[in-house]
Design an enzyme around this catalytic site. Structure first.
Site, PDB file in Angstrom:
ATOM      1  N   HIS A 101      41.444  40.755  33.586  1.00 17.49           N
ATOM      2  CA  HIS A 101      42.296  40.250  34.679  1.00 17.49           C
ATOM      3  C   HIS A 101      41.517  39.362  35.658  1.00 17.49           C
ATOM      4  CE1 HIS A 101      46.078  40.752  37.234  1.00 17.49           C
ATOM      5  NE2 HIS A 101      46.464  40.341  36.043  1.00 17.49           N
ATOM      6  N   HIS A 139      42.345  49.994  43.559  1.00 15.49           N
ATOM      7  CA  HIS A 139      42.131  49.230  42.315  1.00 15.49           C
ATOM      8  C   HIS A 139      42.562  50.121  41.137  1.00 15.49           C
ATOM      9  CE1 HIS A 139      40.502  46.344  39.601  1.00 15.49           C
ATOM     10  NE2 HIS A 139      39.202  46.515  39.776  1.00 15.49           N
ATOM     11  N   LYS A 167      50.324  53.532  52.113  1.00 13.85           N
ATOM     12  CA  LYS A 167      50.195  52.611  50.970  1.00 13.85           C
ATOM     13  C   LYS A 167      50.772  53.344  49.759  1.00 13.85           C
ATOM     14  CE  LYS A 167      47.522  48.829  51.883  1.00 13.85           C
ATOM     15  NZ  LYS A 167      48.018  48.500  53.229  1.00 13.85           N
ATOM     16  N   MET A 221      51.105  53.846  46.010  1.00 14.73           N
ATOM     17  CA  MET A 221      50.241  53.514  44.879  1.00 14.73           C
ATOM     18  C   MET A 221      51.019  52.956  43.689  1.00 14.73           C
ATOM     19  SD  MET A 221      47.205  54.064  45.790  1.00 14.73           S
ATOM     20  CE  MET A 221      47.232  53.832  47.561  1.00 14.73           C
ATOM     21  N   GLY A 222      50.435  51.889  43.091  1.00 15.77           N
ATOM     22  CA  GLY A 222      51.089  51.238  41.958  1.00 15.77           C
ATOM     23  C   GLY A 222      51.964  50.077  42.393  1.00 15.77           C
ATOM     24  N   PHE A 223      51.899  49.762  43.707  1.00 15.82           N
ATOM     25  CA  PHE A 223      52.713  48.638  44.204  1.00 15.82           C
ATOM     26  C   PHE A 223      51.848  47.614  44.920  1.00 15.82           C
ATOM     27  CE2 PHE A 223      57.023  49.763  43.227  1.00 15.82           C
ATOM     28  CZ  PHE A 223      56.958  51.138  43.040  1.00 15.82           C
ATOM     29  N   HIS A 240      49.970  43.547  45.037  1.00 13.94           N
ATOM     30  CA  HIS A 240      48.861  42.929  44.300  1.00 13.94           C
ATOM     31  C   HIS A 240      48.316  41.790  45.137  1.00 13.94           C
ATOM     32  CE1 HIS A 240      46.553  41.053  41.053  1.00 13.94           C
ATOM     33  NE2 HIS A 240      46.643  42.222  40.461  1.00 13.94           N
ATOM     34  N   ARG A 258      52.399  42.301  33.652  1.00 14.23           N
ATOM     35  CA  ARG A 258      52.129  43.419  32.744  1.00 14.23           C
ATOM     36  C   ARG A 258      53.056  44.614  32.997  1.00 14.23           C
ATOM     37  NH1 ARG A 258      46.152  43.836  34.927  1.00 14.23           N
ATOM     38  NH2 ARG A 258      47.446  43.633  36.807  1.00 14.23           N
ATOM     39  N   ASP A 306      49.799  49.455  37.238  1.00 15.59           N
ATOM     40  CA  ASP A 306      49.438  50.870  37.372  1.00 15.59           C
ATOM     41  C   ASP A 306      50.646  51.780  37.554  1.00 15.59           C
ATOM     42  OD1 ASP A 306      46.471  49.891  39.141  1.00 15.59           O
ATOM     43  OD2 ASP A 306      46.706  50.466  37.047  1.00 15.59           O
ATOM     44  N   ARG A 324      39.115  47.752  29.930  1.00 15.05           N
ATOM     45  CA  ARG A 324      38.502  46.696  30.743  1.00 15.05           C
ATOM     46  C   ARG A 324      37.045  46.438  30.415  1.00 15.05           C
ATOM     47  NH1 ARG A 324      40.518  44.459  35.434  1.00 15.05           N
ATOM     48  NH2 ARG A 324      42.454  44.611  34.284  1.00 15.05           N
ATOM     49  N   ARG A 356      25.948  34.850  46.255  1.00 16.19           N
ATOM     50  CA  ARG A 356      25.461  35.299  47.562  1.00 16.19           C
ATOM     51  C   ARG A 356      26.275  34.592  48.643  1.00 16.19           C
ATOM     52  NH1 ARG A 356      24.313  35.682  52.632  1.00 16.19           N
ATOM     53  NH2 ARG A 356      22.305  36.596  53.220  1.00 16.19           N
TER      54      ARG A 356
HETATM   55  C1  SDX Z   1      44.793  46.678  40.288  1.00 14.15           C
HETATM   56  O1  SDX Z   1      42.988  42.250  41.382  1.00 14.15           O
HETATM   57  C2  SDX Z   1      43.453  42.656  40.265  1.00 14.15           C
HETATM   58  O2  SDX Z   1      43.786  41.854  39.371  1.00 14.15           O
HETATM   59  C3  SDX Z   1      43.539  44.170  40.114  1.00 14.15           C
HETATM   60  C4  SDX Z   1      44.263  44.669  38.865  1.00 14.15           C
HETATM   61  C5  SDX Z   1      43.467  44.401  37.611  1.00 14.15           C
HETATM   62  O3  SDX Z   1      44.085  44.349  36.533  1.00 14.15           O
HETATM   63  O4  SDX Z   1      42.213  44.350  37.706  1.00 14.15           O
HETATM   64  O5  SDX Z   1      45.535  44.055  38.768  1.00 14.15           O
HETATM   65  C6  SDX Z   1      44.458  46.189  38.934  1.00 14.15           C
HETATM   66  O6  SDX Z   1      43.917  47.053  41.015  1.00 14.15           O
HETATM   67  C7  SDX Z   1      46.220  46.611  40.752  1.00 14.15           C
HETATM   68  C8  SDX Z   1      46.382  47.115  42.224  1.00 14.15           C
HETATM   69  C9  SDX Z   1      46.362  48.640  42.205  1.00 14.15           C
HETATM   70  N1  SDX Z   1      46.344  49.146  43.611  1.00 14.15           N
HETATM   71  C10 SDX Z   1      47.430  49.752  44.130  1.00 14.15           C
HETATM   72  O7  SDX Z   1      48.515  49.890  43.550  1.00 14.15           O
HETATM   73  C11 SDX Z   1      47.177  50.320  45.519  1.00 14.15           C
HETATM   74  C12 SDX Z   1      48.355  50.011  46.441  1.00 14.15           C
HETATM   75  N2  SDX Z   1      48.364  48.572  46.696  1.00 14.15           N
HETATM   76  C13 SDX Z   1      47.874  48.073  47.933  1.00 14.15           C
HETATM   77  O8  SDX Z   1      46.811  48.790  48.464  1.00 14.15           O
HETATM   78  C14 SDX Z   1      47.739  46.553  47.945  1.00 14.15           C
HETATM   79  O9  SDX Z   1      48.904  46.042  47.462  1.00 14.15           O
HETATM   80  C15 SDX Z   1      46.575  45.910  47.234  1.00 14.15           C
HETATM   81  C16 SDX Z   1      45.263  46.488  47.648  1.00 14.15           C
HETATM   82  C17 SDX Z   1      46.732  46.016  45.763  1.00 14.15           C
HETATM   83  C18 SDX Z   1      46.591  44.427  47.606  1.00 14.15           C
HETATM   84  O10 SDX Z   1      46.448  44.415  48.942  1.00 14.15           O
HETATM   85  P1  SDX Z   1      46.209  43.092  49.805  1.00 14.15           P
HETATM   86  O11 SDX Z   1      46.325  41.855  49.024  1.00 14.15           O
HETATM   87  O12 SDX Z   1      44.943  43.300  50.562  1.00 14.15           O
HETATM   88  O13 SDX Z   1      47.477  43.117  50.700  1.00 14.15           O
HETATM   89  P2  SDX Z   1      47.576  43.897  52.054  1.00 14.15           P
HETATM   90  O14 SDX Z   1      47.023  45.296  51.895  1.00 14.15           O
HETATM   91  O15 SDX Z   1      47.011  43.012  53.092  1.00 14.15           O
HETATM   92  O16 SDX Z   1      49.159  44.041  52.190  1.00 14.15           O
HETATM   93  C19 SDX Z   1      49.927  42.986  52.739  1.00 14.15           C
HETATM   94  C20 SDX Z   1      51.103  43.704  53.400  1.00 14.15           C
HETATM   95  C21 SDX Z   1      50.637  44.784  54.383  1.00 14.15           C
HETATM   96  O17 SDX Z   1      51.643  44.941  55.320  1.00 14.15           O
HETATM   97  P3  SDX Z   1      51.233  44.672  56.889  1.00 14.15           P
HETATM   98  O18 SDX Z   1      50.112  45.656  57.183  1.00 14.15           O
HETATM   99  O19 SDX Z   1      50.766  43.220  56.920  1.00 14.15           O
HETATM  100  O20 SDX Z   1      52.504  44.940  57.640  1.00 14.15           O
HETATM  101  O21 SDX Z   1      51.876  44.392  52.398  1.00 14.15           O
HETATM  102  C22 SDX Z   1      51.809  45.790  52.637  1.00 14.15           C
HETATM  103  C23 SDX Z   1      50.613  46.031  53.553  1.00 14.15           C
HETATM  104  O22 SDX Z   1      50.804  47.197  54.311  1.00 14.15           O
HETATM  105  N3  SDX Z   1      51.549  46.439  51.369  1.00 14.15           N
HETATM  106  C24 SDX Z   1      51.957  47.660  51.062  1.00 14.15           C
HETATM  107  C25 SDX Z   1      51.482  47.888  49.760  1.00 14.15           C
HETATM  108  N4  SDX Z   1      50.813  46.813  49.333  1.00 14.15           N
HETATM  109  C26 SDX Z   1      50.858  45.913  50.339  1.00 14.15           C
HETATM  110  N5  SDX Z   1      52.653  48.584  51.767  1.00 14.15           N
HETATM  111  C27 SDX Z   1      52.888  49.768  51.136  1.00 14.15           C
HETATM  112  N6  SDX Z   1      52.461  50.055  49.885  1.00 14.15           N
HETATM  113  C28 SDX Z   1      51.760  49.151  49.177  1.00 14.15           C
HETATM  114  N7  SDX Z   1      51.341  49.443  47.959  1.00 14.15           N
END
Ligand code: SDX
Length: 413
Positions: free
Chosen positions: A212, A247, A288, A290-292, A294, A303, A356, A381, A400
């Protein structure tokens, strides 16, 4: 008129800081960290070495995708046969690795170590047993990549046997040499040969998880190999990064979240406003889910839909066969709850599921223990990581980045 450098210094420093502020993006969000020929991620397409993910999921096997990622091209018939034979021949573990896995029983039972930690340490010991571990030349790294790809499912299988306090399955040869990669991993974990359906669903999930682009764990492996450190060390770093719940660890946490919802609303609550209430409470507490979400995909993870469809179909088939329930619910009810949660996230937060989310439900339907979900992610992976490590070593420049200083102003000691 020439001014003294000292007089110009504050202005130069101010503009330097301003330039840095302009270039700064927290979490390197949107920053181009390098070039790669391995993978391309766009809002509308995910490509591995030129092949689109839906095409690969529908028509390829994990072994073919592993060859594609590592060698850079689609394998011919004979190349694939040779590659598969090489992987099968390399599945078994050195006794030093197996005895470490057996010695980790207490740490696993006490929770002092989770399977991702034991996997990370086992890979570190694997390095000491690999005669080419200090050799960063491409041919040696390709051989190491195959050995790692072959052995990581064996580490997962032996570890699960230890957790289940049962004899190690397939100790001599690393499982059953007549089984393909995905099927053999499931066999080593349980001692039972999987059905053709289960084997295919696992095979596709490994294809979806294989690569990815510059995700956090892959970028970690590139930073480590960018110092000209070795492949095993970079993979250990990748495992540590992937473990995190933001992640790869999210696939385990996504399933735990669904179990928590069922625990709170009861089976009868699925499909009712009780789930909406649960989600609203999560939103109010800024939880947060989980599974939502990106970092890159804002219109959905290509996927997720593929795996959701496969998982749902498998759950329906199991239920039709009238098999016993597992966890609190019959298999399809988990997917009914998952679809309801997905709909609420999309309607209320405009946030899509990532790969996820369906992975959790699908692996749960296959009765895979939740703490093995992220290790299985590693089993896939490892191919992407090794492709990136080989690419980094072949055209390297130390990685760096800069930082913006926010500490105290200069003062006398
Ligand atoms: C993987 O990078 C890759 O390609 C990774 C991956 C791969 O194949 O290698 O695709 C695999 O890691 C997928 C992601 C798995 N992680 C999760 O499901 C954990 C839950 N997701 C979030 O923590 C979040 O969505 C991230 C970490 C994945 C992405 O976060 P960003 O880009 O840093 O976005 P953010 O946290 O700044 O969110 C932006 C906004 C925020 O709201 P505000 O604070 O601005 O009001 O969206 C909200 C967040 O709170 N938000 C969520 C959310 N994801 C974003 N709110 C609730 N639940 C969530 N899951």
């Amino acid at each position: 008129m020439s001014t003294s450098p000292a007089k110009d210094a504050p202005a130069a420093a101010a503009s330097h800081t301003a330039d840095k502020q302009a270039a700064f993006a927290k979490g390197l969000d949107g920053v181009i960290g390098g070039q790669t020929a391995v993978c391309s991620i766009e809002q509308d397409k995910l490509i591995y070495r030129g092949y689109e993910i839906h095409d690969l999921a529908a028509h390829a096997t994990f072994e073919q995708v592993a060859f594609l990622l590592l060698e850079g091209r689609k394998p011919g018939e004979h190349e694939l046969a040779r590659f598969k034979a090489e992987l099968i021949a390399e599945r078994a573990l050195h006794p030093a690795v197996t005895s470490f896995i057996e010695s980790s029983a207490g740490w696993l039972a006490s929770g002092r170590a989770v399977p991702m930690d034991v996997l990370r340490t086992a890979v570190s010991i694997l390095a000491h047993t690999d005669p080419e571990c200090q050799d960063n030349a491409a041919p040696a790294e390709l051989r190491k990549a195959k050995r790692l790809t072959a052995k990581i499912p064996t580490i997962i299988g032996h570890m699960q046997n230890v957790i289940d306090a049962r004899a190690i399955v397939g100790l001599e040869r690393g499982g059953d040499p007549t089984l393909d990669h995905a099927a053999n991993m499931l066999y080593m974990m349980t001692g039972k040969r999987p059905s053709a359906d289960e084997a295919r669903v696992m095979d596709v999930s490994l294809i979806l998880y294989a690569e990815h682009e510059f995700n956090a764990s892959t970028f970690t492996t590139r930073v480590i190999s960018g110092t000209l450190s070795d492949m095993h060390g970079a993979v250990c770093g990748g495992i540590a990064a992937l473990k995190g719940p933001l992640h790869g660890g999210a696939n385990e946490m996504a399933m735990e979240m669904l179990k928590e919802i069922v625990n709170d609303v009861g089976e009868a609550g699925i499909g009712t406003s009780k789930v909406d209430d649960w989600m609203n409470n999560a939103f109010e507490t800024k939880r947060k889910l989980m599974g939502f979400g990106h970092r890159v995909y804002k219109n959905g993870d290509h996927r997720a839909g593929i795996l959701m469809g496969l998982g749902k179909k498998m759950a329906d088939s199991i239920d039709n066969a009238g098999q016993p329930t597992f966890g609190a619910l019959r298999a399809p009810r988990w997917f009914a709850l998952g679809e309801q949660v997905q709909k609420i996230m999309l309607d209320k937060k405009k946030i899509h599921p990532n790969v996820d989310f369906p992975c959790g439900m699908t692996y749960f339907t296959m009765k895979i223990p939740v703490p093995q979900y992220t290790p299985i992610f590693v089993a896939a992976r490892i191919t992407g990581w090794c492709a990136h490590i080989i690419e980094q070593h072949s055209d390297n420049r130390l990685i760096r980045p800069l930082s913006i200083y926010t500490g105290p102003a200069e003062k006398k000691w």
